[in-house]
Design an enzyme around this catalytic site. Structure first.
Site, PDB file in Angstrom:
ATOM      1  N   GLY A  12      43.870   9.015 -34.198  1.00  0.00           N
ATOM      2  CA  GLY A  12      44.828   8.265 -33.378  1.00  0.00           C
ATOM      3  C   GLY A  12      45.730   9.122 -32.509  1.00  0.00           C
ATOM      4  O   GLY A  12      46.798   8.669 -32.092  1.00  0.00           O
ATOM      5  N   MET A  87      35.484   3.761 -32.504  1.00  0.00           N
ATOM      6  CA  MET A  87      34.101   4.222 -32.553  1.00  0.00           C
ATOM      7  C   MET A  87      33.120   3.102 -32.896  1.00  0.00           C
ATOM      8  O   MET A  87      32.153   3.320 -33.617  1.00  0.00           O
ATOM      9  CB  MET A  87      33.975   5.389 -33.528  1.00  0.00           C
ATOM     10  CG  MET A  87      34.896   6.562 -33.202  1.00  0.00           C
ATOM     11  SD  MET A  87      34.741   7.183 -31.503  1.00  0.00           S
ATOM     12  CE  MET A  87      33.275   8.197 -31.679  1.00  0.00           C
ATOM     13  N   ARG A  88      33.343   1.919 -32.368  1.00  0.00           N
ATOM     14  CA  ARG A  88      32.390   0.832 -32.510  1.00  0.00           C
ATOM     15  C   ARG A  88      31.926   0.406 -31.125  1.00  0.00           C
ATOM     16  O   ARG A  88      32.742   0.337 -30.190  1.00  0.00           O
ATOM     17  CB  ARG A  88      33.020  -0.408 -33.189  1.00  0.00           C
ATOM     18  CG  ARG A  88      33.603  -0.151 -34.545  1.00  0.00           C
ATOM     19  CD  ARG A  88      32.588   0.261 -35.565  1.00  0.00           C
ATOM     20  NE  ARG A  88      31.530  -0.718 -35.784  1.00  0.00           N
ATOM     21  CZ  ARG A  88      30.431  -0.477 -36.491  1.00  0.00           C
ATOM     22  NH1 ARG A  88      30.246   0.721 -37.036  1.00  0.00           N
ATOM     23  NH2 ARG A  88      29.522  -1.406 -36.664  1.00  0.00           N
ATOM     24  N   HIS A 106      36.840   8.647 -22.840  1.00  0.00           N
ATOM     25  CA  HIS A 106      35.591   9.257 -23.298  1.00  0.00           C
ATOM     26  C   HIS A 106      35.690  10.771 -23.089  1.00  0.00           C
ATOM     27  O   HIS A 106      36.111  11.224 -22.020  1.00  0.00           O
ATOM     28  CB  HIS A 106      34.408   8.684 -22.524  1.00  0.00           C
ATOM     29  CG  HIS A 106      33.101   9.230 -22.997  1.00  0.00           C
ATOM     30  ND1 HIS A 106      32.510   8.812 -24.174  1.00  0.00           N
ATOM     31  CD2 HIS A 106      32.297  10.186 -22.480  1.00  0.00           C
ATOM     32  CE1 HIS A 106      31.392   9.493 -24.350  1.00  0.00           C
ATOM     33  NE2 HIS A 106      31.241  10.328 -23.343  1.00  0.00           N
ATOM     34  N   THR A 138      32.920  -1.827 -19.362  1.00  0.00           N
ATOM     35  CA  THR A 138      31.960  -2.854 -18.962  1.00  0.00           C
ATOM     36  C   THR A 138      30.893  -2.916 -20.058  1.00  0.00           C
ATOM     37  O   THR A 138      30.859  -2.032 -20.934  1.00  0.00           O
ATOM     38  CB  THR A 138      31.311  -2.496 -17.600  1.00  0.00           C
ATOM     39  OG1 THR A 138      30.690  -1.221 -17.733  1.00  0.00           O
ATOM     40  CG2 THR A 138      32.327  -2.481 -16.482  1.00  0.00           C
ATOM     41  N   LEU A 141      27.417   0.936 -22.021  1.00  0.00           N
ATOM     42  CA  LEU A 141      28.201   1.944 -22.753  1.00  0.00           C
ATOM     43  C   LEU A 141      28.654   3.093 -21.839  1.00  0.00           C
ATOM     44  O   LEU A 141      27.839   3.691 -21.139  1.00  0.00           O
ATOM     45  CB  LEU A 141      27.349   2.497 -23.902  1.00  0.00           C
ATOM     46  CG  LEU A 141      28.070   3.441 -24.862  1.00  0.00           C
ATOM     47  CD1 LEU A 141      29.103   2.686 -25.678  1.00  0.00           C
ATOM     48  CD2 LEU A 141      27.073   4.148 -25.761  1.00  0.00           C
ATOM     49  N   GLN A 170      44.049  17.514 -22.664  1.00  0.00           N
ATOM     50  CA  GLN A 170      44.061  16.808 -21.371  1.00  0.00           C
ATOM     51  C   GLN A 170      43.966  15.292 -21.554  1.00  0.00           C
ATOM     52  O   GLN A 170      44.537  14.528 -20.778  1.00  0.00           O
ATOM     53  CB  GLN A 170      42.936  17.319 -20.475  1.00  0.00           C
ATOM     54  CG  GLN A 170      43.030  18.796 -20.166  1.00  0.00           C
ATOM     55  CD  GLN A 170      44.399  19.184 -19.637  1.00  0.00           C
ATOM     56  OE1 GLN A 170      44.995  18.465 -18.827  1.00  0.00           O
ATOM     57  NE2 GLN A 170      44.911  20.314 -20.098  1.00  0.00           N
ATOM     58  N   GLU A 171      43.239  14.856 -22.580  1.00  0.00           N
ATOM     59  CA  GLU A 171      43.195  13.417 -22.868  1.00  0.00           C
ATOM     60  C   GLU A 171      44.608  12.880 -23.053  1.00  0.00           C
ATOM     61  O   GLU A 171      44.952  11.794 -22.596  1.00  0.00           O
ATOM     62  CB  GLU A 171      42.366  13.148 -24.129  1.00  0.00           C
ATOM     63  CG  GLU A 171      40.889  13.464 -23.990  1.00  0.00           C
ATOM     64  CD  GLU A 171      40.099  13.074 -25.234  1.00  0.00           C
ATOM     65  OE1 GLU A 171      40.391  12.031 -25.840  1.00  0.00           O
ATOM     66  OE2 GLU A 171      39.176  13.827 -25.599  1.00  0.00           O
TER      67      GLU A 171
HETATM   68  C1  GAR Z   1      38.913  11.449 -28.578  1.00  0.00           C
HETATM   69  O1  GAR Z   1      38.451  12.722 -28.231  1.00  0.00           O
HETATM   70  C2  GAR Z   1      38.243  10.391 -27.740  1.00  0.00           C
HETATM   71  O2  GAR Z   1      37.993  10.796 -26.429  1.00  0.00           O
HETATM   72  C3  GAR Z   1      36.964  10.185 -28.485  1.00  0.00           C
HETATM   73  O3  GAR Z   1      37.310  10.239 -29.836  1.00  0.00           O
HETATM   74  C4  GAR Z   1      38.457  11.070 -29.991  1.00  0.00           C
HETATM   75  C5  GAR Z   1      39.510  10.276 -30.731  1.00  0.00           C
HETATM   76  O4  GAR Z   1      40.607  11.080 -31.041  1.00  0.00           O
HETATM   77  N1  GAR Z   1      36.353   8.931 -28.167  1.00  0.00           N
HETATM   78  C6  GAR Z   1      35.045   8.742 -28.131  1.00  0.00           C
HETATM   79  O5  GAR Z   1      34.247   9.601 -28.421  1.00  0.00           O
HETATM   80  C7  GAR Z   1      34.624   7.351 -27.733  1.00  0.00           C
HETATM   81  N2  GAR Z   1      33.232   7.318 -27.447  1.00  0.00           N
HETATM   82  P1  GAR Z   1      41.977  10.419 -31.458  1.00  0.00           P
HETATM   83  O6  GAR Z   1      41.662   9.415 -32.584  1.00  0.00           O
HETATM   84  O7  GAR Z   1      42.801  11.561 -31.988  1.00  0.00           O
HETATM   85  O8  GAR Z   1      42.570   9.753 -30.254  1.00  0.00           O
END
Ligand code: GAR
Length: 219
Positions: A12, A87-88, A106, A138, A141, A170-171
């Protein structure tokens, strides 16, 4: 005040970045996880945010799970639903229910590397830059209109963990930014499915290229 519901499955940290950003005009009404053990739930609770668990293992089908999930999401009348490490794979019905108000992050520069194990695949492919993408969801995937991307270098001694950490930092910058743009009404989608930023209809979507640190120079 816009109501935001955030869906998580684990750590999270992106949810945390959005909450900590204190986005003007937006209120995180709830954090919902499909896993009861998701670490992010404790952070949400400690910040006075409602939490719910809809455990996918309790449902016989994807459709049944998504129906239960939608029922919980809709209790908070969200203006925006944010997938943050959720992740679903969602059914088309659920995606369409939140059409235009469902964002995902992503960990790659889409359209490169949709799906799982993006950092390993980037290293295997030998790409020189990698990154993260926030996009509208959308039914296909990891394919929706791109709101913002962040680019990081791939360095010679990288392994998947080091690269993932550089991308994750960066996210945490771009996801709060994208949510803030949505909340302030600046995002729209043009007729061919590209995101426009602002009201003029002329500006492209955002791109953030972080400055390289001194020790990250590409030689
Ligand atoms: C993040 O890196 C996000 O981009 C990725 O899971 C991680 C979650 O981290 N998402 C995916 O791979 C979706 N296909 P977080 O729970 O610490 O935010």
């Amino acid at each position: 005040m816009k109501s935001i519901v955030i869906l998580i499955s684990g750590r999270g940290s992106n949810m945390e970045a959005i909450v900590r950003a204190g986005i003007p005009g937006g209120r995180v009404a709830a954090v919902i996880s499909n896993r009861p053990e998701a670490a992010g739930l404790a952070f949400a609770t400690s910040h006075g945010i409602a939490t719910d668990v809809v455990d996918h293992r309790a449902y016989p089908s994807r459709e049944a799970f998504d129906a239960a999930l939608a029922e919980v999401i809709d209790r908070y009348a969200p203006d925006l639903v944010v997938l943050a490490g959720f992740m679903r794979v969602l059914t088309e019905g659920l995606v369409r229910r939140y059409d235009g108000r469902l964002l995902n992050i992503h960990p790659s520069l889409l359209p490169s590397f949709p799906g799982l194990h993006t950092h390993e695949r980037a290293l295997e492919a030998g790409v020189r830059v990698h990154g993260a993408t926030v996009h509208f969801v959308t039914p296909s995937l990891d394919c929706g209109p791109i709101v913002v991307q962040a680019v990081v270098p791939v360095l010679p001694d990288d392994d998947a963990d080091r690269l993932a950490a550089r991308v994750l930092a960066q996210e945490h910058r771009i996801y709060p930014q994208a949510v803030a743009w949505f909340v302030s009404g600046r995002l729209s989608i043009d007729p061919v499915g590209r995101v426009l930023l602002g009201h003029e209809g002329a500006a492209p979507g955002g791109m953030i290229v972080p400055a390289l640190d001194d020790d990250q120079e590409i030689s």
